[in-house]
Design a protein around this motif. Structure first.
Motif, PDB file in Angstrom:
ATOM      1  N   LEU A  18       0.828  -1.206   0.000  1.00 30.78           N
ATOM      2  CA  LEU A  18       0.000   0.000   0.000  1.00 30.78           C
ATOM      3  C   LEU A  18       0.862   1.255   0.000  1.00 30.78           C
ATOM      4  CD1 LEU A  18      -2.781  -0.986   2.549  1.00 30.78           C
ATOM      5  CD2 LEU A  18      -3.031  -0.696   0.084  1.00 30.78           C
ATOM      6  N   LEU A  19       1.904   1.268   0.804  1.00 32.43           N
ATOM      7  CA  LEU A  19       2.738   2.455   0.905  1.00 32.43           C
ATOM      8  C   LEU A  19       3.568   2.695  -0.335  1.00 32.43           C
ATOM      9  CD1 LEU A  19       3.882   2.282   4.619  1.00 32.43           C
ATOM     10  CD2 LEU A  19       2.124   3.723   3.606  1.00 32.43           C
ATOM     11  N   THR A  20       3.869   1.669  -1.099  1.00 34.41           N
ATOM     12  CA  THR A  20       4.666   1.869  -2.309  1.00 34.41           C
ATOM     13  C   THR A  20       3.815   2.339  -3.484  1.00 34.41           C
ATOM     14  OG1 THR A  20       4.471  -0.460  -2.954  1.00 34.41           O
ATOM     15  CG2 THR A  20       6.395   0.156  -1.615  1.00 34.41           C
ATOM     16  N   GLN A  21       2.515   2.482  -3.290  1.00 35.17           N
ATOM     17  CA  GLN A  21       1.630   2.938  -4.356  1.00 35.17           C
ATOM     18  C   GLN A  21       1.579   4.459  -4.484  1.00 35.17           C
ATOM     19  OE1 GLN A  21      -2.234   1.175  -3.902  1.00 35.17           O
ATOM     20  NE2 GLN A  21      -1.400  -0.872  -3.758  1.00 35.17           N
ATOM     21  N   ARG A  22       2.250   5.173  -3.607  1.00 37.75           N
ATOM     22  CA  ARG A  22       2.213   6.628  -3.641  1.00 37.75           C
ATOM     23  C   ARG A  22       3.615   7.205  -3.546  1.00 37.75           C
ATOM     24  NH1 ARG A  22      -2.091   5.291  -4.688  1.00 37.75           N
ATOM     25  NH2 ARG A  22      -4.098   5.998  -3.957  1.00 37.75           N
ATOM     26  N   ILE A  23       3.847   8.269  -4.300  1.00 36.67           N
ATOM     27  CA  ILE A  23       5.052   9.061  -4.103  1.00 36.67           C
ATOM     28  C   ILE A  23       4.628  10.280  -3.307  1.00 36.67           C
ATOM     29  CG2 ILE A  23       6.203   8.258  -6.196  1.00 36.67           C
ATOM     30  CD1 ILE A  23       5.405  10.953  -7.477  1.00 36.67           C
ATOM     31  N   THR A  24       5.561  10.887  -2.600  1.00 38.03           N
ATOM     32  CA  THR A  24       5.209  12.078  -1.837  1.00 38.03           C
ATOM     33  C   THR A  24       5.216  13.293  -2.753  1.00 38.03           C
ATOM     34  OG1 THR A  24       7.501  12.451  -1.177  1.00 38.03           O
ATOM     35  CG2 THR A  24       6.141  11.149   0.317  1.00 38.03           C
ATOM     36  N   LEU A  25       4.286  14.184  -2.524  1.00 37.46           N
ATOM     37  CA  LEU A  25       4.183  15.414  -3.292  1.00 37.46           C
ATOM     38  C   LEU A  25       4.400  16.604  -2.365  1.00 37.46           C
ATOM     39  CD1 LEU A  25       1.005  14.641  -5.439  1.00 37.46           C
ATOM     40  CD2 LEU A  25       3.394  14.504  -6.147  1.00 37.46           C
ATOM     41  N   PRO A  26       5.109  17.630  -2.829  1.00 38.97           N
ATOM     42  CA  PRO A  26       5.296  18.817  -1.989  1.00 38.97           C
ATOM     43  C   PRO A  26       4.009  19.636  -1.933  1.00 38.97           C
ATOM     44  CG  PRO A  26       6.260  19.177  -4.129  1.00 38.97           C
ATOM     45  CD  PRO A  26       5.794  17.746  -4.099  1.00 38.97           C
ATOM     46  N   PRO A  27       3.901  20.539  -0.958  1.00 38.42           N
ATOM     47  CA  PRO A  27       2.739  21.437  -0.920  1.00 38.42           C
ATOM     48  C   PRO A  27       2.658  22.232  -2.225  1.00 38.42           C
ATOM     49  CG  PRO A  27       4.004  21.607   1.102  1.00 38.42           C
ATOM     50  CD  PRO A  27       4.816  20.773   0.148  1.00 38.42           C
ATOM     51  N   ASN A  50      -0.034  12.571   2.243  1.00 36.63           N
ATOM     52  CA  ASN A  50       0.010  11.948   0.923  1.00 36.63           C
ATOM     53  C   ASN A  50      -0.856  10.703   0.781  1.00 36.63           C
ATOM     54  OD1 ASN A  50       2.192  13.343  -0.864  1.00 36.63           O
ATOM     55  ND2 ASN A  50       3.024  13.297   1.210  1.00 36.63           N
ATOM     56  N   ILE A  51      -1.273  10.112   1.904  1.00 36.82           N
ATOM     57  CA  ILE A  51      -2.013   8.850   1.822  1.00 36.82           C
ATOM     58  C   ILE A  51      -3.274   8.840   2.691  1.00 36.82           C
ATOM     59  CG2 ILE A  51      -1.886   6.366   2.240  1.00 36.82           C
ATOM     60  CD1 ILE A  51       1.108   6.540   1.715  1.00 36.82           C
ATOM     61  N   VAL A  52      -3.149   9.227   3.946  1.00 31.73           N
ATOM     62  CA  VAL A  52      -4.267   9.119   4.885  1.00 31.73           C
ATOM     63  C   VAL A  52      -5.274  10.254   4.700  1.00 31.73           C
ATOM     64  CG1 VAL A  52      -4.917   9.010   7.323  1.00 31.73           C
ATOM     65  CG2 VAL A  52      -2.850   7.858   6.542  1.00 31.73           C
ATOM     66  N   ASN A  53      -4.802  11.505   4.666  1.00 29.69           N
ATOM     67  CA  ASN A  53      -5.671  12.678   4.526  1.00 29.69           C
ATOM     68  C   ASN A  53      -5.146  13.640   3.457  1.00 29.69           C
ATOM     69  OD1 ASN A  53      -7.621  12.192   6.682  1.00 29.69           O
ATOM     70  ND2 ASN A  53      -5.865  12.405   8.034  1.00 29.69           N
ATOM     71  N   PRO A  54      -4.964  13.186   2.228  1.00 32.89           N
ATOM     72  CA  PRO A  54      -4.438  14.080   1.187  1.00 32.89           C
ATOM     73  C   PRO A  54      -5.480  15.112   0.767  1.00 32.89           C
ATOM     74  CG  PRO A  54      -5.103  12.022   0.214  1.00 32.89           C
ATOM     75  CD  PRO A  54      -5.268  11.867   1.712  1.00 32.89           C
ATOM     76  N   LEU A  55      -5.017  16.244   0.259  1.00 29.58           N
ATOM     77  CA  LEU A  55      -5.942  17.249  -0.261  1.00 29.58           C
ATOM     78  C   LEU A  55      -6.722  16.700  -1.451  1.00 29.58           C
ATOM     79  CD1 LEU A  55      -3.766  20.493  -0.052  1.00 29.58           C
ATOM     80  CD2 LEU A  55      -5.650  19.802   1.441  1.00 29.58           C
ATOM     81  N   ASP A  56      -6.056  15.925  -2.288  1.00 29.65           N
ATOM     82  CA  ASP A  56      -6.694  15.287  -3.434  1.00 29.65           C
ATOM     83  C   ASP A  56      -7.258  13.943  -2.977  1.00 29.65           C
ATOM     84  OD1 ASP A  56      -7.422  13.980  -5.772  1.00 29.65           O
ATOM     85  OD2 ASP A  56      -5.505  14.313  -6.784  1.00 29.65           O
ATOM     86  N   ALA A  57      -8.562  13.848  -2.864  1.00 30.74           N
ATOM     87  CA  ALA A  57      -9.207  12.629  -2.352  1.00 30.74           C
ATOM     88  C   ALA A  57      -8.873  11.386  -3.179  1.00 30.74           C
ATOM     89  CB  ALA A  57     -10.714  12.822  -2.291  1.00 30.74           C
ATOM     90  N   ASN A  58      -8.468  11.555  -4.437  1.00 25.39           N
ATOM     91  CA  ASN A  58      -8.106  10.406  -5.265  1.00 25.39           C
ATOM     92  C   ASN A  58      -6.810   9.742  -4.813  1.00 25.39           C
ATOM     93  OD1 ASN A  58     -10.324  10.613  -7.048  1.00 25.39           O
ATOM     94  ND2 ASN A  58      -9.300  12.289  -8.108  1.00 25.39           N
ATOM     95  N   ARG A  59      -6.004  10.437  -4.011  1.00 22.93           N
ATOM     96  CA  ARG A  59      -4.745   9.873  -3.514  1.00 22.93           C
ATOM     97  C   ARG A  59      -4.930   9.076  -2.223  1.00 22.93           C
ATOM     98  NH1 ARG A  59       0.083  11.335  -5.158  1.00 22.93           N
ATOM     99  NH2 ARG A  59       0.946  11.435  -3.065  1.00 22.93           N
ATOM    100  N   LYS A  60      -6.075   9.197  -1.610  1.00 18.56           N
ATOM    101  CA  LYS A  60      -6.335   8.505  -0.342  1.00 18.56           C
ATOM    102  C   LYS A  60      -6.427   7.001  -0.564  1.00 18.56           C
ATOM    103  CE  LYS A  60      -9.534   8.357   3.487  1.00 18.56           C
ATOM    104  NZ  LYS A  60      -9.392   9.263   4.599  1.00 18.56           N
ATOM    105  N   ILE A  61      -5.829   6.248   0.343  1.00 17.38           N
ATOM    106  CA  ILE A  61      -5.964   4.789   0.313  1.00 17.38           C
ATOM    107  C   ILE A  61      -7.047   4.430   1.330  1.00 17.38           C
ATOM    108  CG2 ILE A  61      -4.854   2.579   0.771  1.00 17.38           C
ATOM    109  CD1 ILE A  61      -2.254   3.769  -0.235  1.00 17.38           C
ATOM    110  N   PRO A  62      -8.163   3.887   0.850  1.00 20.35           N
ATOM    111  CA  PRO A  62      -9.278   3.564   1.751  1.00 20.35           C
ATOM    112  C   PRO A  62      -8.873   2.632   2.893  1.00 20.35           C
ATOM    113  CG  PRO A  62      -9.911   3.296  -0.547  1.00 20.35           C
ATOM    114  CD  PRO A  62      -8.423   3.494  -0.521  1.00 20.35           C
ATOM    115  N   ARG A  63      -9.484   2.835   4.035  1.00 24.32           N
ATOM    116  CA  ARG A  63      -9.318   2.013   5.241  1.00 24.32           C
ATOM    117  C   ARG A  63      -7.924   2.106   5.854  1.00 24.32           C
ATOM    118  NH1 ARG A  63     -11.470  -1.182   1.474  1.00 24.32           N
ATOM    119  NH2 ARG A  63      -9.698  -2.575   1.467  1.00 24.32           N
TER     120      ARG A  63
END
Length: 77
Positions: A18-27, A50-63
Motif C-alpha cells: 500500500l505504501l509503495t503505491q504513492r510518491i510524496t508530493l510537496p505542498p 500523501n495517503i491518509v488525509n491528502p488534499l486530493d481525495a483520489n490519492r487517499k488509500i481507503p481504510r
C-alpha cells in the motif's frame, strides 16, 4: 517514497504494498517539502498528507489509518 512506517489498518492487508503505491508530493506553494523534527513525526506527516488525509481525495488509500505519533527516534534535519 515511504518504505517503512508503523501504520494500522482497519483490515490488515499488504501494508508495504500500500505504501509503495504513492510518491510524496510537496505542498502546492513550493517544489520541495522540507520538514524537521524527530523521524517519526516527519514520516507521519508525509504519510498523513500523501495517503491518509491528502488534499486530493483520489490519492487517499481507503481504510488506511496512521498509528498515533509517539515522537520517537532521533531528530532529522
Amino acid at each position: 517514497m515511504v518504505k517503512h512506517l508503523k501504520i494500522g489498518l482497519v483490515e490488515d492487508s499488504h501494508k508495504k504494498q500500500l505504501l509503495t503505491q504513492r510518491i510524496t508530493l510537496p505542498p502546492s506553494h513550493t517544489v520541495y517539502d522540507n520538514k524537521t523534527g524527530n523521524a517519526e513525526t516527519v514520516m507521519s506527516n508525509y504519510v498523513n498528507t500523501n495517503i491518509v488525509n491528502p488534499l486530493d481525495a483520489n490519492r487517499k488509500i481507503p481504510r488506511l489509518i496512521a498509528a498515533p505519533n509517539q515522537n520517537s527516534r532521533q531528530s532529522i534535519f
